[in-house]
Write a protein that holds these residues in place. Structure first.
Motif, mmCIF file in Angstrom:
data_model
loop_
_atom_site.group_PDB
_atom_site.id
_atom_site.type_symbol
_atom_site.label_atom_id
_atom_site.label_comp_id
_atom_site.label_asym_id
_atom_site.label_seq_id
_atom_site.Cartn_x
_atom_site.Cartn_y
_atom_site.Cartn_z
ATOM 1 N N ALA A 107 0.774 -1.156 0.153
ATOM 2 C CA ALA A 107 0.071 -0.273 0.117
ATOM 3 C C ALA A 107 0.760 1.225 -0.026
ATOM 4 C CB ALA A 107 -0.848 0.194 1.288
ATOM 5 N N GLU A 108 2.187 1.123 0.352
ATOM 6 C CA GLU A 108 2.838 2.393 0.342
ATOM 7 C C GLU A 108 3.558 2.707 -0.964
ATOM 8 O OE1 GLU A 108 3.181 -0.206 2.768
ATOM 9 O OE2 GLU A 108 2.045 0.523 4.274
ATOM 10 N N ALA A 109 3.653 1.673 -1.903
ATOM 11 C CA ALA A 109 4.194 1.697 -3.138
ATOM 12 C C ALA A 109 3.582 2.871 -4.051
ATOM 13 C CB ALA A 109 4.501 0.468 -3.752
ATOM 14 N N GLU A 110 4.113 3.665 -4.791
ATOM 15 C CA GLU A 110 3.523 4.541 -5.788
ATOM 16 C C GLU A 110 3.112 3.700 -6.944
ATOM 17 O OE1 GLU A 110 2.488 7.755 -5.614
ATOM 18 O OE2 GLU A 110 3.367 7.892 -3.546
ATOM 19 N N LEU A 111 2.056 3.980 -7.352
ATOM 20 C CA LEU A 111 1.415 3.429 -8.840
ATOM 21 C C LEU A 111 2.340 3.892 -9.991
ATOM 22 C CD1 LEU A 111 -2.399 3.307 -8.237
ATOM 23 C CD2 LEU A 111 -0.980 1.415 -8.096
ATOM 24 N N PRO A 112 2.690 3.167 -11.092
ATOM 25 C CA PRO A 112 3.017 3.698 -12.345
ATOM 26 C C PRO A 112 2.329 4.786 -12.894
ATOM 27 C CG PRO A 112 2.192 1.531 -12.632
ATOM 28 C CD PRO A 112 2.207 1.653 -11.247
ATOM 29 N N ASP A 113 3.232 5.460 -13.508
ATOM 30 C CA ASP A 113 2.590 6.729 -14.046
ATOM 31 C C ASP A 113 1.704 6.351 -15.300
ATOM 32 O OD1 ASP A 113 3.426 8.797 -12.332
ATOM 33 O OD2 ASP A 113 5.393 8.880 -13.583
ATOM 34 N N GLU A 114 2.198 5.145 -15.982
ATOM 35 C CA GLU A 114 1.469 4.798 -17.070
ATOM 36 C C GLU A 114 1.502 3.212 -17.478
ATOM 37 O OE1 GLU A 114 5.103 5.588 -20.194
ATOM 38 O OE2 GLU A 114 3.432 6.975 -20.068
ATOM 39 N N PRO A 115 0.695 2.573 -18.247
ATOM 40 C CA PRO A 115 0.871 1.138 -18.491
ATOM 41 C C PRO A 115 2.153 0.904 -19.100
ATOM 42 C CG PRO A 115 -1.246 1.877 -19.251
ATOM 43 C CD PRO A 115 -0.252 3.071 -18.869
ATOM 44 N N PHE A 116 2.698 -0.400 -18.807
ATOM 45 C CA PHE A 116 4.227 -0.556 -19.603
ATOM 46 C C PHE A 116 3.782 -1.151 -20.690
ATOM 47 C CE2 PHE A 116 3.141 -4.586 -17.282
ATOM 48 C CZ PHE A 116 3.551 -5.539 -17.950
ATOM 49 N N ASN A 117 2.819 -1.652 -20.922
ATOM 50 C CA ASN A 117 2.350 -2.389 -22.328
ATOM 51 C C ASN A 117 0.751 -2.331 -22.513
ATOM 52 O OD1 ASN A 117 3.053 -3.915 -24.640
ATOM 53 N ND2 ASN A 117 2.548 -5.693 -23.719
ATOM 54 N N PHE A 118 0.725 -2.488 -23.808
ATOM 55 C CA PHE A 118 -0.906 -2.696 -24.466
ATOM 56 C C PHE A 118 -1.113 -3.929 -25.275
ATOM 57 C CE2 PHE A 118 -1.244 1.793 -23.334
ATOM 58 C CZ PHE A 118 -2.489 1.858 -23.009
ATOM 59 N N ALA A 119 -1.982 -5.065 -24.815
ATOM 60 C CA ALA A 119 -1.910 -6.153 -25.437
ATOM 61 C C ALA A 119 -3.100 -5.975 -26.151
ATOM 62 C CB ALA A 119 -2.282 -7.457 -24.440
ATOM 63 N N SER A 120 -3.046 -6.225 -27.738
ATOM 64 C CA SER A 120 -4.006 -6.052 -28.408
ATOM 65 C C SER A 120 -4.063 -7.003 -29.613
ATOM 66 C CB SER A 120 -4.098 -4.719 -29.529
ATOM 67 O OG SER A 120 -2.600 -4.570 -30.068
ATOM 68 N N THR A 121 -5.431 -7.279 -30.334
ATOM 69 C CA THR A 121 -5.456 -8.458 -31.253
ATOM 70 C C THR A 121 -5.268 -7.814 -32.651
ATOM 71 O OG1 THR A 121 -7.832 -7.528 -31.887
ATOM 72 C CG2 THR A 121 -7.544 -8.868 -29.724
ATOM 73 N N ARG A 122 -4.915 -8.755 -33.373
ATOM 74 C CA ARG A 122 -4.683 -8.613 -35.010
ATOM 75 C C ARG A 122 -6.022 -8.136 -35.736
ATOM 76 N NH1 ARG A 122 -0.907 -13.916 -36.159
ATOM 77 N NH2 ARG A 122 0.568 -13.277 -34.878
ATOM 78 N N GLU A 123 -6.993 -8.100 -35.406
ATOM 79 C CA GLU A 123 -8.422 -7.681 -35.891
ATOM 80 C C GLU A 123 -8.900 -6.621 -35.277
ATOM 81 O OE1 GLU A 123 -11.093 -11.041 -33.995
ATOM 82 O OE2 GLU A 123 -10.955 -11.234 -36.195
ATOM 83 N N GLU B 13 6.421 -7.875 -24.929
ATOM 84 C CA GLU B 13 5.970 -8.424 -26.436
ATOM 85 C C GLU B 13 5.045 -9.511 -26.399
ATOM 86 O OE1 GLU B 13 9.578 -9.387 -28.603
ATOM 87 O OE2 GLU B 13 10.411 -7.613 -28.087
ATOM 88 N N ALA B 14 3.858 -8.896 -26.062
ATOM 89 C CA ALA B 14 2.760 -10.179 -25.896
ATOM 90 C C ALA B 14 2.617 -10.908 -27.204
ATOM 91 C CB ALA B 14 1.448 -9.465 -25.499
ATOM 92 N N ILE B 15 2.388 -12.273 -27.019
ATOM 93 C CA ILE B 15 2.400 -13.340 -28.155
ATOM 94 C C ILE B 15 1.000 -13.763 -28.311
ATOM 95 C CG2 ILE B 15 3.601 -15.059 -29.304
ATOM 96 C CD1 ILE B 15 5.933 -14.449 -27.796
ATOM 97 N N GLU B 16 0.419 -13.565 -29.389
ATOM 98 C CA GLU B 16 -0.871 -14.292 -29.929
ATOM 99 C C GLU B 16 -0.534 -15.720 -29.667
ATOM 100 O OE1 GLU B 16 -4.238 -14.675 -33.089
ATOM 101 O OE2 GLU B 16 -3.025 -12.922 -33.299
ATOM 102 N N LEU B 17 -1.249 -16.425 -28.946
ATOM 103 C CA LEU B 17 -1.135 -17.918 -28.972
ATOM 104 C C LEU B 17 -2.296 -18.666 -29.771
ATOM 105 C CD1 LEU B 17 0.216 -18.639 -25.314
ATOM 106 C CD2 LEU B 17 1.617 -18.555 -27.598
ATOM 107 N N LEU B 18 -3.421 -18.257 -29.460
ATOM 108 C CA LEU B 18 -4.547 -18.947 -29.987
ATOM 109 C C LEU B 18 -5.839 -18.257 -30.205
ATOM 110 C CD1 LEU B 18 -5.446 -21.958 -30.869
ATOM 111 C CD2 LEU B 18 -6.144 -22.368 -28.541
#
Length: 349
Positions: free
Chosen positions: A256-272, A308-313
């Protein structure tokens, strides 16, 4: 506390938990072999929320037809049907020890049930008198729950003394998503709020008056969030999605004492092109992220290398997916659909 790089965190997690879950079918190496292994039928309309029992042998689900249903997974048979609410059941949640269930409904009630080893439910308590609909409910501990009321408030209840409740105003007209995670240092509550705030807040359950806020990314249109399991050095991921802008991933501390990051470190998205992400779920070891989205699809990502999120299935269906859950033993997932069917996915044979 020294913060480990995200990559190192998940490498440690993968190596540590692999030794503990050698028998789990769903992994980075095997997920590509997943197929549909069954269907559970009974609802007259959309399945809004579902959960596996702690022994992974039964599924409990609630839906728009106001029913709460239990299925035996092995036989694919419905073993119990209840109509405990007067309106849509929007959420079901199971306690960490698997012995207690909570349901949230648009009838402005949260109902509590005992859960037997065979999945049989007995209603034990009713929480009512709230001013608006209830969309989300989750367990903080085996005997404490938190739920959101449609007027933008969070309510915490100790089930051992349900008459004493803590109410926190979230600073918005409504709450769009809620999830919790517990650790040896305490429990965290993550909520996304709607107009006019549109923010992601993380509450320490023991200090609700001083939430941490993520300010860099609007949550407008984000309607599902989920925590990953806690990994090395009290680190975990928080995933957030909804509209078609991808899944935002934060690397945060359970402290609870730790600060939250200023922004996401990654966005996972789809190919479509994606209209809407409807639900998210991590595998029990945290290495896989299951993403349900419109049009009627589940995609699985390898998050052991989250930069580097990888689409598996990808699983495609002919009915929109409202909810997704992963079995505690890591062997299957279940998807709840708009047509009232629950579909099971795993390794055939």
């Amino acid at each position: 506390m020294r913060i480990l790089p995200v990559m190192l965190i998940f490498l440690i997690m993968a190596m540590t938990l692999h030794a503990q879950t050698d028998d789990a079918v769903l992994s980075i190496d095997t997920v590509a072999d997943m197929v549909q292994i069954g269907e559970l039928r009974g609802f007259d309309s959309a399945v809004n929320s579902l959960t596996f029992t702690a022994n992974s042998q039964f599924i409990i689900a609630g839906g728009d037809d106001t029913s709460l249903r239990v299925w035996d997974i092995a036989s694919k048979t419905e073993t119990q049907t209840l109509f405990p609410h007067n309106s849509y059941i929007k959420a079901v949640a199971l306690s960490p020890d698997g012995t207690t269930l909570a349901t949230a409904s648009w009838d402005r009630q949260v109902l509590i049930y005992s859960v037997a080893d065979d999945g049989f439910l007995i209603q034990t308590n009713t929480l009512s008198g709230y001013m608006s609909v209830i969309n989300q409910v989750a367990f903080l501990t085996d005997d404490k729950i938190v739920f959101s009321v449609g007027d933008g408030s969070l309510v915490l209840v100790d089930l051992s003394n349900p008459s004493e409740q803590t109410v926190v105003e979230a600073g918005a007209l409504y709450i769009t998503a809620l999830d919790v995670i517990s650790s040896p240092t305490g429990s965290l509550i993550a909520v996304t709020t709607g107009f006019p705030d549109d923010s992601l807040w993380v509450y320490d359950a023991d200090d609700l008056q001083n939430p941490r806020q993520v300010k860099s990314l609007s949550t407008r249109g984000r309607t599902t969030i989920t925590f990953s399991p806690i990994v090395a050095d009290e680190r975990l991921l928080l995933a957030m999605a909804g509209n078609g802008q991808g899944v935002a991933l934060w690397d945060i501390s359970a402290s609870a004492e730790a600060e939250l990051p200023d922004e996401p470190f990654n966005f996972a998205s789809t190919r479509e092109s994606v209209l809407w992400y409807t639900d998210l779920a991590f595998s029990p070891d945290g290495t896989l992220l299951f993403m349900a989205y419109t049009p009627e699809t589940v995609m699985v990502y390898d998050v052991s290398n989250p930069s580097e999120a990888i689409e598996l299935l990808t699983f495609n269906n002919d009915s929109g997916i409202q909810a997704i859950a992963v079995s505690p033993d890591g062997r299957m997932i279940a998807t709840g659909h708009e047509d009232g069917v629950i579909r099971l996915w795993g390794i055939d044979g």
